[in-house]
Design a protein around this motif. Structure first.
Motif, mmCIF file in Angstrom:
data_model
loop_
_atom_site.group_PDB
_atom_site.id
_atom_site.type_symbol
_atom_site.label_atom_id
_atom_site.label_comp_id
_atom_site.label_asym_id
_atom_site.label_seq_id
_atom_site.Cartn_x
_atom_site.Cartn_y
_atom_site.Cartn_z
ATOM 1 N N LYS A 332 26.931 22.652 15.838
ATOM 2 C CA LYS A 332 26.793 21.766 16.998
ATOM 3 C C LYS A 332 26.492 20.325 16.590
ATOM 4 O O LYS A 332 27.054 19.376 17.127
ATOM 5 N N GLN A 333 25.579 20.159 15.623
ATOM 6 C CA GLN A 333 25.217 18.809 15.173
ATOM 7 C C GLN A 333 26.426 18.078 14.604
ATOM 8 O O GLN A 333 26.641 16.893 14.868
ATOM 9 N N LYS A 334 27.227 18.788 13.803
ATOM 10 C CA LYS A 334 28.405 18.160 13.205
ATOM 11 C C LYS A 334 29.446 17.811 14.264
ATOM 12 O O LYS A 334 30.091 16.767 14.200
ATOM 13 N N MET A 335 29.590 18.674 15.258
ATOM 14 C CA MET A 335 30.568 18.389 16.315
ATOM 15 C C MET A 335 30.081 17.272 17.230
ATOM 16 O O MET A 335 30.873 16.456 17.695
ATOM 17 N N ASP A 336 28.778 17.227 17.480
ATOM 18 C CA ASP A 336 28.219 16.086 18.220
ATOM 19 C C ASP A 336 28.523 14.782 17.489
ATOM 20 O O ASP A 336 28.943 13.785 18.088
ATOM 21 N N ALA A 337 28.267 14.778 16.166
ATOM 22 C CA ALA A 337 28.472 13.572 15.366
ATOM 23 C C ALA A 337 29.943 13.176 15.349
ATOM 24 O O ALA A 337 30.291 11.992 15.455
ATOM 25 N N ALA A 338 30.832 14.180 15.234
ATOM 26 C CA ALA A 338 32.266 13.891 15.200
ATOM 27 C C ALA A 338 32.746 13.307 16.521
ATOM 28 O O ALA A 338 33.467 12.304 16.564
ATOM 29 N N GLN A 339 32.325 13.941 17.622
ATOM 30 C CA GLN A 339 32.746 13.441 18.927
ATOM 31 C C GLN A 339 32.151 12.059 19.199
ATOM 32 O O GLN A 339 32.807 11.183 19.761
ATOM 33 N N GLY A 340 30.891 11.864 18.782
ATOM 34 C CA GLY A 340 30.267 10.552 18.948
ATOM 35 C C GLY A 340 30.989 9.479 18.156
ATOM 36 O O GLY A 340 31.158 8.349 18.628
ATOM 37 N N PHE A 341 31.435 9.817 16.948
ATOM 38 C CA PHE A 341 32.153 8.834 16.119
ATOM 39 C C PHE A 341 33.490 8.467 16.766
ATOM 40 O O PHE A 341 33.878 7.291 16.817
ATOM 41 N N ILE A 342 34.198 9.478 17.272
ATOM 42 C CA ILE A 342 35.484 9.214 17.929
ATOM 43 C C ILE A 342 35.289 8.316 19.150
ATOM 44 O O ILE A 342 36.028 7.351 19.371
ATOM 45 N N GLU A 343 34.258 8.597 19.924
ATOM 46 C CA GLU A 343 33.983 7.761 21.100
ATOM 47 C C GLU A 343 33.615 6.340 20.691
ATOM 48 O O GLU A 343 33.997 5.378 21.360
#
Length: 487
Positions: A332-343
């Motif tokens: 979850k943490q990695k996917m949060d970070a990935a989605q946050g970076f894309i945004e």
């Protein structure tokens, strides 16, 4: 009897930025080339982020409504798979130029520029053994220098900027210590906070001699008289003969008031290609189009394998072991970070387009004709008011960014300039006034050059109500010496 201690409770309003906002700010500062490197580094660091576009997905266009800061991802531990597995919430979008016909065009740019003094200073910085905090402060100070190499922001303001925009706490004394390190860099005078300090730094670098001490005393103790050319007062105060004073004065005039500019000139053989961040085309029918130049920036998407693993862990949530829960939290943490970076990248793209479009609108005549005289006075606040963005955001977009036009490649800073209104009510830019001032100096009697007072009087008669100190400032910006030195 011991006195009891008193506790005082007070409220303070402190502006803090979330990690997501800090990421957006940092990406906003990056030009196109550095953005590519930053994205590739993030892909290597975060396995939930990958390069590529989903099969069958249509090319997404940038939507300003998608980039509202309120819609940024929450890092709360409560989540559902819907946050990651719907097409809307797995943002894979195209960062390339919107028009396929433009592909390859940015390779052929007939423009190059000498390596900037910012890069040379960072190279010198890399040779030092500094702490991580000193390194960060030094890089921020270098980025705060003006084009001539001087630091005109106060350390107090820089301390505030670091706290608000970078989340870094740095006292004025800590900044002062790092600034002294930068002032030891070459060329001498870099990082000075005033012309006086710039000259003193250069004099201190000279070999010890009587004339060096005289130079130092003139600038250190008699600087105001020096700027006003009150030579007799200086000689009287320092008890100097005319011969010794003239000898020292001759050496002082060899000093460089713009060390940053000179650094760029001395390494002119080391050319680098400028990669524009924007491409603006003007057509015969008056149409102006704007495109971001992100042809080498990778496309981004969420790693589908991570989504599937998270889905599997979630199905067995009731019977999870401690290790399984830790694994799910990691995913979850990695996917949060990935989605946050894309945004954050999406928000950067949209902010850049919004800002550049406002500049085009405000300088519409220039982009139609390419005539420098058509540039109107424009400051950061004008663009901020038009876009609804903060002035600091406009400043970050304008820094180190370039735009390719039908008339050449320009730094975004080129389009900003002060202005004033003439006696006839006409609004003119400071750039136009500098051109008129240079014309008068070019056509002056070389045996009797025009003083700043005389130039001020001439410009005032021509309908330009500016003060003598403004004339002196514009003359210095044109690298034109005082009248006495133009004989």
């Amino acid at each position: 009897m011991a006195q009891g201690s008193h506790q005082i409770q007070s409220q303070q309003q402190i502006q803090t930025l979330s990690p997501q906002q800090i990421l957006v700010v940092k990406l906003l500062e990056l030009p196109a080339v550095e953005l590519e490197d930053r994205i590739r580094a993030e892909i290597l660091e975060n396995p939930a982020l990958e390069e590529g576009q989903e099969e069958g997905a249509a090319e997404d266009s940038l939507d300003k409504n998608d980039l509202d800061e309120d819609s940024l991802i929450s890092s709360s531990e409560d989540y559902s798979l819907g946050d990651y597995l719907t097409e809307d919430d797995i943002p894979d979008y195209k960062l390339q130029e919107s028009s396929r016909s433009r592909e390859g065009r940015a390779e052929d740019i007939p423009f190059s520029e000498v390596t900037s003094f910012y890069e040379i200073l960072k190279e010198q910085l890399g040779e030092l053994n500094l702490t991580d905090q000193q390194q960060e402060l030094a890089e921020y100070l270098i980025g705060s220098l003006d084009d001539d190499g001087l630091l005109r922001k106060s350390l107090y303001n820089i301390s505030d900027e670091l706290a608000i925009y970078a989340g870094v706490e740095a006292s004025e004394s800590a900044l002062e210590e790092v600034l002294k390190i930068i002032q030891d860099f070459d060329p001498a005078g870099i990082g000075a906070r005033s012309l006086q300090e710039c000259l003193l730094i250069q004099i201190k670098r000279k070999d010890d001699s009587p004339i060096r001490q005289t130079e130092f005393n003139i600038i250190d103790r008699c600087y105001d008289d020096f700027t006003r050319k009150h030579w007799d007062k200086i000689m009287q105060r320092l008890n100097l003969s005319e011969e010794k004073f003239n000898e020292a004065l001759q050496e002082i005039t060899k000093l460089n008031p713009r060390p940053g500019s000179s650094l760029g000139e001395t390494i002119g053989r080391n050319l680098q290609q400028i990669v524009p961040d924007f491409i603006v085309d003007t057509y015969d029918d008056g149409t102006i189009t704007l495109n971001l130049n992100n042809r080498n920036v990778p496309e981004l998407r969420m790693n589908r394998g991570f989504s599937e693993m998270l889905e599997e862990h979630t199905k067995n949530k009731a019977n999870q072991s401690k290790d399984s829960k830790n694994a799910m939290l990691f995913l979850k943490q990695k996917m949060d970070a990935a989605q946050g970076f894309i945004e954050a990248v999406k928000q950067r793209q949209n902010t850049l387009v919004t800002t550049m479009q406002a500049i085009i609108d405000l300088q519409h005549s220039f982009f139609l004709e390419g005539d420098e005289s058509l540039l109107r006075p424009m400051i950061l606040k004008d663009v901020a008011d038009r876009t609804g963005l903060d002035i600091s955001t406009i400043s970050r977009v304008s820094n180190s960014k370039y735009v390719q036009t039908n008339y050449g490649i320009f730094s975004l800073k080129y389009f900003f300039g002060e202005g004033f209104t003439t006696e006839d009510g006409e609004e003119m830019s400071s750039r136009e006034i500098r051109r008129i001032l240079k014309d008068h100096i070019d056509n002056e009697n070389k045996k009797k050059p025009l003083t700043d007072d005389e130039l001020t009087e001439i410009l005032n008669k021509e309908g330009f109500p500016i003060a003598r100190r403004t004339v002196a400032k514009y003359r210095q910006q044109l690298n034109i010496p005082v009248a006495r030195l133009r004989k």
